[in-house]
Scaffold this motif. Structure first.
Motif, PDB file in Angstrom:
ATOM      1  N   UNK A 164       0.815  -1.210   0.000  1.00  0.00           N
ATOM      2  CA  UNK A 164       0.000   0.000   0.000  1.00  0.00           C
ATOM      3  C   UNK A 164       0.852   1.266   0.000  1.00  0.00           C
ATOM      4  N   UNK A 165       1.894   1.318   0.819  1.00  0.00           N
ATOM      5  CA  UNK A 165       2.733   2.517   0.874  1.00  0.00           C
ATOM      6  C   UNK A 165       3.386   2.779  -0.481  1.00  0.00           C
ATOM      7  N   UNK A 166       3.886   1.727  -1.108  1.00  0.00           N
ATOM      8  CA  UNK A 166       4.495   1.882  -2.436  1.00  0.00           C
ATOM      9  C   UNK A 166       3.470   2.362  -3.459  1.00  0.00           C
ATOM     10  N   UNK A 167       2.274   1.816  -3.375  1.00  0.00           N
ATOM     11  CA  UNK A 167       1.226   2.168  -4.331  1.00  0.00           C
ATOM     12  C   UNK A 167       0.848   3.642  -4.199  1.00  0.00           C
ATOM     13  N   UNK A 168       0.706   4.116  -2.986  1.00  0.00           N
ATOM     14  CA  UNK A 168       0.377   5.531  -2.771  1.00  0.00           C
ATOM     15  C   UNK A 168       1.511   6.427  -3.260  1.00  0.00           C
ATOM     16  N   UNK A 169       2.735   6.030  -2.968  1.00  0.00           N
ATOM     17  CA  UNK A 169       3.886   6.857  -3.335  1.00  0.00           C
ATOM     18  C   UNK A 169       4.042   6.982  -4.846  1.00  0.00           C
ATOM     19  N   UNK A 213      -6.315   0.733  -3.936  1.00  0.00           N
ATOM     20  CA  UNK A 213      -5.788   1.115  -2.621  1.00  0.00           C
ATOM     21  C   UNK A 213      -6.625   0.492  -1.513  1.00  0.00           C
ATOM     22  N   UNK A 214      -7.947   0.487  -1.692  1.00  0.00           N
ATOM     23  CA  UNK A 214      -8.829  -0.128  -0.694  1.00  0.00           C
ATOM     24  C   UNK A 214      -8.571  -1.631  -0.608  1.00  0.00           C
ATOM     25  N   UNK A 215      -8.330  -2.268  -1.755  1.00  0.00           N
ATOM     26  CA  UNK A 215      -8.036  -3.698  -1.762  1.00  0.00           C
ATOM     27  C   UNK A 215      -6.718  -3.980  -1.025  1.00  0.00           C
ATOM     28  N   UNK A 263      -6.490   2.267   9.866  1.00  0.00           N
ATOM     29  CA  UNK A 263      -5.342   2.275  10.757  1.00  0.00           C
ATOM     30  C   UNK A 263      -4.088   2.274   9.892  1.00  0.00           C
ATOM     31  N   UNK A 264      -3.154   3.161  10.205  1.00  0.00           N
ATOM     32  CA  UNK A 264      -2.013   3.332   9.312  1.00  0.00           C
ATOM     33  C   UNK A 264      -0.705   3.209  10.069  1.00  0.00           C
ATOM     34  N   UNK A 265       0.245   2.551   9.425  1.00  0.00           N
ATOM     35  CA  UNK A 265       1.607   2.554   9.935  1.00  0.00           C
ATOM     36  C   UNK A 265       2.202   3.921   9.622  1.00  0.00           C
ATOM     37  N   UNK A 266       3.313   4.287  10.278  1.00  0.00           N
ATOM     38  CA  UNK A 266       3.959   5.571   9.947  1.00  0.00           C
ATOM     39  C   UNK A 266       4.304   5.682   8.464  1.00  0.00           C
ATOM     40  N   UNK A 267       4.747   4.570   7.868  1.00  0.00           N
ATOM     41  CA  UNK A 267       5.118   4.600   6.454  1.00  0.00           C
ATOM     42  C   UNK A 267       3.906   4.891   5.569  1.00  0.00           C
ATOM     43  N   UNK A 273      -0.052  11.235   3.254  1.00  0.00           N
ATOM     44  CA  UNK A 273       0.114  12.690   3.349  1.00  0.00           C
ATOM     45  C   UNK A 273       0.751  13.240   2.074  1.00  0.00           C
ATOM     46  N   UNK A 274       1.774  12.564   1.565  1.00  0.00           N
ATOM     47  CA  UNK A 274       2.447  13.020   0.350  1.00  0.00           C
ATOM     48  C   UNK A 274       1.500  12.959  -0.848  1.00  0.00           C
ATOM     49  N   UNK A 275       0.649  11.942  -0.880  1.00  0.00           N
ATOM     50  CA  UNK A 275      -0.302  11.845  -1.990  1.00  0.00           C
ATOM     51  C   UNK A 275      -1.294  13.009  -1.944  1.00  0.00           C
ATOM     52  N   UNK A 276      -1.825  13.327  -0.770  1.00  0.00           N
ATOM     53  CA  UNK A 276      -2.751  14.458  -0.662  1.00  0.00           C
ATOM     54  C   UNK A 276      -2.055  15.782  -0.984  1.00  0.00           C
ATOM     55  N   UNK A 277      -0.793  15.882  -0.630  1.00  0.00           N
ATOM     56  CA  UNK A 277      -0.045  17.088  -0.953  1.00  0.00           C
ATOM     57  C   UNK A 277       0.069  17.254  -2.468  1.00  0.00           C
TER      58      UNK A 277
END
Length: 343
Positions: A164-169, A213-215, A263-267, A273-277
């Protein structure tokens, strides 16, 4: 006899349900549908949802459905001619009617090669994937199945997993690199149903990104292959050709609501946050371009000053807009200002 053929087709176990949202797709939809029907070694159904088309889309689909019972026309509640509800609402209608073990996204202006479905099913079985995608080949004229894909192919096909973190980034707007949100995935149907996954009906861009992302947040194993079997049509008719402010705002609101419920890990939190930015920057750019196109240059400049990271991205667009506007102003005076043949 025709009724018996339809009944027989509906009794057959379906490997893949193709979810196809269609709006004014008459020039291309037959190619898309036939490419799905031509899949080798799998049982398919094509669920076509006509979302308020005003061209010949409905008649093309009706003709094809009359010829082949594997094509199913799915009604879209609330759709009106000329007033589309959007791809998310259409995908949900198809999703509700799907009978396949796997769900595959196929846009009405795209196409797939004959061995694509069997290849991805085999890869999913070998890797225990819940979500699998290949390497789209962009095209605007004729489709070349050996053309360059969005991903580097390499000498041999390869696989990689995405969390998920990689996908968002990798899907942040206005950043370099391959956007995996452009991939057209296949999803394991029982995973989708077990977790109650649905598209956000208000979202008109990035709908597949949000769904994937939801998956991933629900624990899906996402495998991507460099194998290229999906033809992704690019052109002015493509929904992603121009990003509108209202569409970016809907995506931002939907993503924010989704992120708050997880629920989110720090990563993952940092990636979200970076995606919303990046969406915030995209909204500023859309506002500045709208202001410039309306001749409100000072307003556009003020907006740009508030978001320095947008300056570099805006330079090319604003110079092009200014050049076009300047040419339009000069054009009527050119015949009087210059002797014939020297313009």
């Amino acid at each position: 006899m025709a009724n018996q053929i339809v009944a027989d087709a509906r009794d057959v176990s379906v490997d893949i349900s193709f979810l196809m949202a269609a709006h004014n797709a008459a020039p291309w939809i037959e190619t898309a549908i036939r490419s799905a029907l031509d899949q080798a070694g799998v049982a398919v159904e094509i669920l076509v949802v006509d979302d308020g088309s005003v061209d010949g889309t409905a008649s093309v689909v009706a003709r094809l459905a009359a010829e082949d019972p594997r094509i199913r026309r799915i009604p879209l509640d609330g759709a009106q001619t000329g007033a589309p509800r959007g791809p998310s609402a259409a995908r949900n209608a198809a999703l509700k009617a799907a009978r396949g073990r796997w769900l595959a996204i196929l846009d009405a202006d795209d196409l797939i090669v004959p061995d694509r479905s069997r290849t991805l099913l085999d890869l999913a079985a070998a890797t225990n994937a819940d979500l699998i995608a290949d390497n789209p080949i962009p095209f605007s004229g004729g489709f070349d199945p050996h053309g360059a894909g969005m991903l580097e192919r390499g000498r041999e096909p390869y696989l990689f997993t995405v969390d998920l973190a990689q996908y968002l980034t990798c899907n942040r707007m206005l950043t370099p690199g391959v956007k995996l949100g452009y991939l057209k995935p296949m999803l394991r149907a029982d995973f989708v149903r077990r977790h109650g996954l649905r598209y956000d009906a208000e979202v008109r861009i990035g709908e597949d990104f949000l769904f994937c992302a939801a998956a991933l947040a629900a624990g899906a194993r996402f495998v991507v292959s460099s194998y290229a079997g999906y033809g992704y049509r690019r052109g002015p008719a493509s929904l992603s050709h121009r990003l509108h402010l209202a569409d970016i705002q809907r995506l931002d609101a939907a993503f924010a609501a989704w992120a708050e419920q997880r629920e989110r890990s720090p990563e993952i939190g940092q990636a979200a946050h970076a995606y919303r930015d990046s969406l915030a920057t995209a909204q500023v750019i859309a506002r500045v371009i709208d202001a410039a196109q309306g001749g409100h240059w000072l307003r556009g400049a003020a907006l740009a000053l508030a978001r320095p990271r947008a300056w570099r991205l805006l330079t090319g667009s604003l110079m092009a807009a200014a050049g076009n506007r300047f040419k339009k102003r000069l054009r009527p005076a050119l015949p009087d200002a210059l002797p014939a043949g020297q313009g």
